[in-house]
Scaffold this motif. Structure first.
Motif, short mmCIF file in Angstrom:
data_model
loop_
_atom_site.label_atom_id
_atom_site.label_comp_id
_atom_site.label_asym_id
_atom_site.label_seq_id
_atom_site.Cartn_x
_atom_site.Cartn_y
_atom_site.Cartn_z
N GLU A 105 0.81 -1.22 0.00
CA GLU A 105 0.00 0.00 0.00
C GLU A 105 0.84 1.27 0.00
O GLU A 105 0.35 2.35 -0.33
N THR A 106 2.12 1.14 0.34
CA THR A 106 3.00 2.31 0.30
C THR A 106 3.42 2.66 -1.12
O THR A 106 3.55 3.83 -1.47
N THR A 107 3.62 1.63 -1.96
CA THR A 107 4.12 1.89 -3.31
C THR A 107 3.09 1.61 -4.40
O THR A 107 3.42 1.71 -5.58
N GLN A 108 1.87 1.25 -4.04
CA GLN A 108 0.84 1.02 -5.05
C GLN A 108 0.76 2.18 -6.04
O GLN A 108 0.78 3.34 -5.64
N VAL A 109 0.65 1.85 -7.31
CA VAL A 109 0.53 2.87 -8.35
C VAL A 109 -0.95 3.16 -8.52
O VAL A 109 -1.62 2.71 -9.47
N THR A 110 -1.49 3.91 -7.58
CA THR A 110 -2.94 4.12 -7.51
C THR A 110 -3.48 4.90 -8.70
O THR A 110 -4.62 4.71 -9.11
N GLY A 111 -2.65 5.76 -9.27
CA GLY A 111 -3.11 6.52 -10.42
C GLY A 111 -3.43 5.66 -11.62
O GLY A 111 -4.21 6.06 -12.50
N GLU A 112 -2.82 4.48 -11.69
CA GLU A 112 -3.08 3.56 -12.78
C GLU A 112 -3.96 2.39 -12.34
O GLU A 112 -4.24 1.48 -13.12
N GLY A 113 -4.35 2.40 -11.05
CA GLY A 113 -5.16 1.31 -10.53
C GLY A 113 -4.41 0.01 -10.40
O GLY A 113 -5.01 -1.08 -10.46
#
Length: 396
Positions: A105-113
């Motif tokens: 959850e620290t490095t998840q690429v949330t902008g790309e899902g």
């Protein structure tokens, strides 16, 4: 420094790029001594080009020596010899605590899902500069790098970055019951190592399927019962041949170590090729919404595995609109497990197999060792399966 950069479809180049530096207190910088060329890199070389940017630094299988550490990295010091996992994970978030480091959850690429950031692997996974280079900036170095002993050659430990934990997870997810049977589709580095690990863990009968003579021969030498796809009239005939060896039911588990570039998927290959040739402004959105995979290997796995059996996917798939035979999966009551390997979840179990002898044969696992300056030739040779290339290591 020199680094291998992506320039376009089937086009990589070694260029001079700026040296990495400490940017966050949890960073480290390592000097690369060996770096692997992975089958997943070939997806960037051809299939996943819509998600690449010219100049991206490739590679995610490094080991080397620590040069510098950030102020919050207390477990490493300059001079330490380390292997760096291909994924970037913090080690303390909810997902990491659950052993799911590829979902950090620290490095998840949330902008790309997407899940955790990866080294050298498209904007979908953070566009983090990769490891086919002379130096590498390592984020989350307080957790990721694995210290290894001095002395043995790099070959002994470099596969902890990807090959070993990926194959180990593939076998763990296959969950072969005692006395059971396992089939492995694809005998490249991951499939080959999966066979070795399964045999080392006591699986008596492992069936390996491929169509490259050198790969079949390597696996056969270590006790895998190999099947050459080329000698059968069609895949149904091969499936029946393996069923005949398993009481007519099929193996208890199947590992798909092929993924999105499977042979025998002409229409999907054409779609991938056409998408890759479009301008990036068009190809990216199309791939994100309508991408399809070459699913011949996965379909074979579904056909081959016994009813109530397990399919373990370690081959990379990237399609967003793939037709899945859900009726067959449901009717056969198939268990399906998949995902990027959670590297640090498995490395403690693997390490004794590297320090107490060499039961998995890692010392001679590489078929080619080349200088980093020959990366362009290495990619072409590996993609074309020339000169018996199964695993290529490069040294800066």
């Amino acid at each position: 420094m020199k680094a291998v950069t992506w320039q376009g479809r089937r086009h990589v180049r070694v260029e001079d790029v700026p040296d990495p530096r400490i940017e966050e207190p949890t960073d480290a910088v390592i000097r690369i001594t060996s770096t692997g060329l992975c089958g997943s890199d070939l997806h960037l070389y051809e299939v996943l080009t819509p998600f690449m940017t010219p100049g991206d630094i490739l590679g995610h299988e490094p080991m080397g020596v620590v040069e510098e550490v950030g102020s919050e990295v207390t477990n490493l010091r300059p001079g330490d010899r380390v292997v760096v996992p291909f994924q970037i994970s913090c080690g303390h978030c909810f997902m990491c605590s659950a052993g799911l480091h590829t979902q950090c959850e620290t490095t998840q690429v949330t902008g790309e899902g997407m899940g955790a950031a990866l080294f050298g692997y498209t904007r979908l996974y953070g566009a983090v500069p990769g490891a086919q280079a002379e130096y590498l900036r390592v984020p989350q170095a307080q957790f990721g790098p694995i210290k290894v002993p001095d002395g043995p050659a790099d070959d002994r430990f470099v596969y902890l970055s990807d090959v070993l934990p990926t194959a180990w997870q593939a076998v763990a997810y296959a969950a072969v019951p005692p006395g059971g049977t396992l089939a492995v589709l694809g005998l490249g580095p991951i499939g080959d190592m999966s066979c070795r690990i399964a045999r080392a863990q006591g699986v008596e009968r492992v069936f390996g399927v491929d169509l490259v003579p050198e790969r079949l021969a390597r696996a056969a030498q270590r006790g895998t019962e190999v099947y050459d796809l080329r000698v059968y009239d069609d895949e149904k005939e091969l499936v029946q041949a393996i069923r005949d060896e398993t009481g007519g039911r099929g193996p208890d588990a199947v590992i798909d170590a092929v993924g999105t570039e499977a042979h025998g998927s002409a229409a999907a290959k054409l779609a991938q090729t056409v998408t890759g040739l479009l301008p990036r402004k068009l190809s990216g959105p199309l791939a994100e919404r309508f991408a399809v995979d070459r699913l011949a290997a996965l379909y074979m796995a579904i056909d081959l595995v016994r009813r109530g059996g397990t399919i373990s996917l370690s081959g990379v798939y990237g399609g967003m609109a793939d037709p899945m035979p859900l009726l067959t999966l449901f009717d056969k009551q198939i268990q399906l497990r998949m995902g990027q390997a959670n590297v640090r979840r498995w490395t403690d179990a693997i390490m004794p197999l590297l320090t107490d002898g060499d039961p998995l044969g890692v010392d001679d696992f590489a078929t080619h060792r080349l200088p980093l300056t020959e990366a362009e030739r290495a990619y072409s040779m590996f993609q074309q399966k020339q000169d018996g290339s199964v695993k290529i290591l490069m040294q800066p």
